[in-house]
Design a protein around this motif. Structure first.
Motif, PDB file in Angstrom:
ATOM      1  N   SER A  97      -3.106   4.245  -2.566  1.00  0.00           N
ATOM      2  CA  SER A  97      -4.438   3.541  -2.507  1.00  0.00           C
ATOM      3  C   SER A  97      -5.139   3.626  -1.423  1.00  0.00           C
ATOM      4  CB  SER A  97      -3.750   1.926  -2.373  1.00  0.00           C
ATOM      5  OG  SER A  97      -2.883   1.768  -1.527  1.00  0.00           O
ATOM      6  N   ARG A  98      -4.563   4.250  -0.349  1.00  0.00           N
ATOM      7  CA  ARG A  98      -5.516   4.589   0.763  1.00  0.00           C
ATOM      8  C   ARG A  98      -4.783   5.955   1.287  1.00  0.00           C
ATOM      9  NH1 ARG A  98      -8.519   0.797   3.598  1.00  0.00           N
ATOM     10  NH2 ARG A  98      -8.419  -1.395   2.617  1.00  0.00           N
ATOM     11  N   CYS A 102       6.396  -0.975  -3.162  1.00  0.00           N
ATOM     12  CA  CYS A 102       5.079  -1.649  -3.004  1.00  0.00           C
ATOM     13  C   CYS A 102       4.877  -3.000  -3.819  1.00  0.00           C
ATOM     14  CB  CYS A 102       4.050  -0.596  -3.277  1.00  0.00           C
ATOM     15  SG  CYS A 102       3.976   0.634  -2.016  1.00  0.00           S
ATOM     16  N   GLU A 119       0.766  -1.153  -0.101  1.00  0.00           N
ATOM     17  CA  GLU A 119      -0.055   0.102  -0.004  1.00  0.00           C
ATOM     18  C   GLU A 119       0.888   1.193  -0.002  1.00  0.00           C
ATOM     19  OE1 GLU A 119      -4.107  -1.129   2.169  1.00  0.00           O
ATOM     20  OE2 GLU A 119      -2.866  -0.422   3.415  1.00  0.00           O
ATOM     21  N   ARG A 146      -9.828   3.370   1.562  1.00  0.00           N
ATOM     22  CA  ARG A 146      -9.542   3.363   0.142  1.00  0.00           C
ATOM     23  C   ARG A 146      -9.882   4.901  -0.292  1.00  0.00           C
ATOM     24  NH1 ARG A 146     -12.606   0.798  -3.029  1.00  0.00           N
ATOM     25  NH2 ARG A 146     -11.217   0.604  -4.586  1.00  0.00           N
ATOM     26  N   ALA A 198       5.831  -1.214   1.718  1.00  0.00           N
ATOM     27  CA  ALA A 198       4.813  -0.149   2.242  1.00  0.00           C
ATOM     28  C   ALA A 198       5.457   1.118   2.104  1.00  0.00           C
ATOM     29  CB  ALA A 198       3.945  -0.713   3.229  1.00  0.00           C
ATOM     30  N   TYR A 213       0.127   4.746   1.225  1.00  0.00           N
ATOM     31  CA  TYR A 213      -0.937   5.292   2.246  1.00  0.00           C
ATOM     32  C   TYR A 213      -0.555   6.864   2.367  1.00  0.00           C
ATOM     33  CZ  TYR A 213      -4.483   4.674   5.858  1.00  0.00           C
ATOM     34  OH  TYR A 213      -5.662   4.786   6.372  1.00  0.00           O
TER      35      TYR A 213
END
Length: 235
Positions: free
Chosen positions: A200-201, A179, A28, A215, A184, A30
């Motif tokens: 992605s988030r 990733c 991810e 998300r 991450a 983030y």
């Protein structure tokens, strides 16, 4: 990969971060978003073991940074918004210093230094003292230093500040590659367009409290991330 459980950090009577819980999984990217003073940098520095905290815990790849900080730090790389490097060292001496800290072998470090210094067009400047570097060059050197031990988790505070468009594009590609390889990324940014496209988030923090997370597509719905952020800020 990164789990923040009920994190609280106070400065006097003020809670800079108030009971924050987030989880960033492998693979991810983030994004961590908030106004100046919202608690982003305090959270990030807590995750890296730079500052302590009053309540909660933070786990890096399942390991508590409270209980075993050195083991956690071996797994992460941190890039601040304003790299504070050793100006009296040359670029190459600084990279070798960082590689020594992480016990990176000579062959591997030389290959990685060449790869990333060529990529960021810094090779010709590595023999010069860091004191002669521009802010953008220092940022590139900090990125190379962060990558030299192949971290599983990269934590970045406003990573695109001071980078030219080409370097910003390269950094985005590197983040995506990490990733894809099971790592991450957790990063703060004020560039909401970048966060919307890259992450992605996302999570939005306001006055130390988590306002929304999830998300990216779910958070923004039919709006833009900028619209959502400004609406939440106005509430």
């Amino acid at each position: 990969m990164l789990r923040i459980n009920n994190l609280t950090k106070r400065y006097g009577d003020k809670a800079a971060v108030d009971n924050l819980t987030l989880e960033i999984g492998a693979g991810e990217i983030y994004g961590f978003i908030g106004h100046n003073g919202a608690g982003k940098t305090t959270t990030i520095k807590s995750c890296c073991g730079i500052i302590g905290f009053d309540e909660g815990d933070i786990f890096i790849d399942g390991i508590s940074i409270k209980d075993t900080p050195l083991e956690c730090k071996k797994k992460i790389a941190y890039i601040p918004d304003n790299p504070d490097l050793y100006d009296f060292l040359s670029g190459i001496k600084y990279l070798n210093f960082v590689a020594d800290i992480y016990s990176v072998g000579k062959k591997e470090r030389n290959e990685l230094i060449k790869k990333y210094a060529d990529m960021f067009e810094l090779t010709d400047s590595l023999a010069e003292n860091i004191s002669t570097y521009s802010h953008g060059m220092k940022q590139k050197l900090a990125i190379i230093a962060a990558l030299i031990h192949k971290p599983k988790l990269m934590i970045l505070d406003e990573p695109f500040v001071g980078l030219d468009p080409k370097a910003s594009h390269l950094l985005k590609e590197i983040m995506a590659e990490i990733c894809r390889n099971g790592g991450a990324i957790f990063f703060s940014t004020h560039v909401l367009e970048v966060a919307e496209k890259l992450c992605s988030r996302v999570a939005i923090i306001k006055d130390g409290k988590l306002v929304v997370s999830g998300r990216t597509a779910d958070v923004i719905g039919n709006a833009s991330l900028e619209d959502v952020f400004l609406e939440l800020e106005a509430d």
